[in-house]
Design an enzyme around this catalytic site. Structure first.
Site, short mmCIF file in Angstrom:
data_model
loop_
_atom_site.label_atom_id
_atom_site.label_comp_id
_atom_site.label_asym_id
_atom_site.label_seq_id
_atom_site.Cartn_x
_atom_site.Cartn_y
_atom_site.Cartn_z
N CYS A 89 0.81 -1.22 0.00
CA CYS A 89 0.00 0.00 0.00
C CYS A 89 0.84 1.27 0.00
CB CYS A 89 -0.98 0.00 1.18
SG CYS A 89 -0.20 -0.06 2.80
N HIS A 143 -2.19 0.71 7.03
CA HIS A 143 -2.67 0.64 5.65
C HIS A 143 -3.02 2.04 5.16
CE1 HIS A 143 -4.07 -1.50 2.17
NE2 HIS A 143 -5.22 -0.86 2.20
N HIS A 160 -5.80 1.35 -3.44
CA HIS A 160 -4.84 0.84 -2.45
C HIS A 160 -4.36 -0.53 -2.89
CE1 HIS A 160 -7.72 -2.05 -0.47
NE2 HIS A 160 -8.52 -1.32 -1.23
#
Length: 188
Positions: A89, A143, A160
């Site tokens: 990510c 994340h 992502h």
């Protein structure tokens, strides 16, 4: 001479391993209940790495960053990756921004400290969104993604690198991401 250095390597490796674990798990995340409200919705969370005014970023760079990020759609997940062979990510953000000439840190928690925090109703394309690993719990930023478009209230799309499905776009309001969302940041 070899015997002189032999005891050094295991100790050095142990120190590096222990320090990197705490380094990467450290975050400056403050649970929502303890956050101070943003002043005029532009609370600095760190310095941009290159001086670009917000208007130039929104009009000149955002379309390019989103377009580049979308070229990686379908790229498999690879920890530490930042190429079309595989990426994680923060690697996606690093690659997309650096391709257009904007410096961005490589690690997600460091990326979360660049620019200005924005409230959810003010999120725009090009903003970065950050998440914790466990729904409803405080923790370290683990994340991140780039907002690609805002289609209306309750429909904010971001791209992502999913560990199970590779690079893809999802809705911030999906049940999985809504409970893990920490904050949004306008990097410039």
């Amino acid at each position: 001479m070899r015997t002189l250095f032999r005891p050094f390597w295991p100790t050095a490796l142990l120190v590096l391993t222990l320090s990197s674990c705490s380094f990467f798990k450290t975050s400056h995340y403050t649970p929502p209940a303890r956050r101070k409200p943003a002043v005029a919705n532009r609370k600095p969370v760190g310095k941009p790495l290159k001086t670009v005014d917000t208007r130039t970023y929104q009009q000149g760079y955002v379309p390019q960053v989103v377009k580049i990020a979308r070229t990686y759609t379908g790229t498999p997940y690879r920890t530490g990756g930042q190429t079309s062979e595989g990426m994680d990510c923060s690697g996606l953000i690093f690659a997309a921004f650096n391709t257009v000439g904007l410096q961005m840190p490589r690690v997600s928690w460091q990326q979360s400290e660049v620019g200005y925090e924005v409230e959810v109703p003010q999120i725009q394309a090009g903003d970065l969104v950050f998440f914790v690993p466990d729904s409803g719990k405080a923790g370290y930023v683990s994340h991140t993604g780039i907002v690609t478009e805002v289609r209306g209230e309750g429909n904010i799309m971001f791209i992502h690198a999913s560990s199970s499905r590779g690079v893809r776009e999802d809705n911030l309001y999906s049940s999985y991401f809504k409970g893990r969302f920490v904050k949004a940041v306008r990097p410039f």
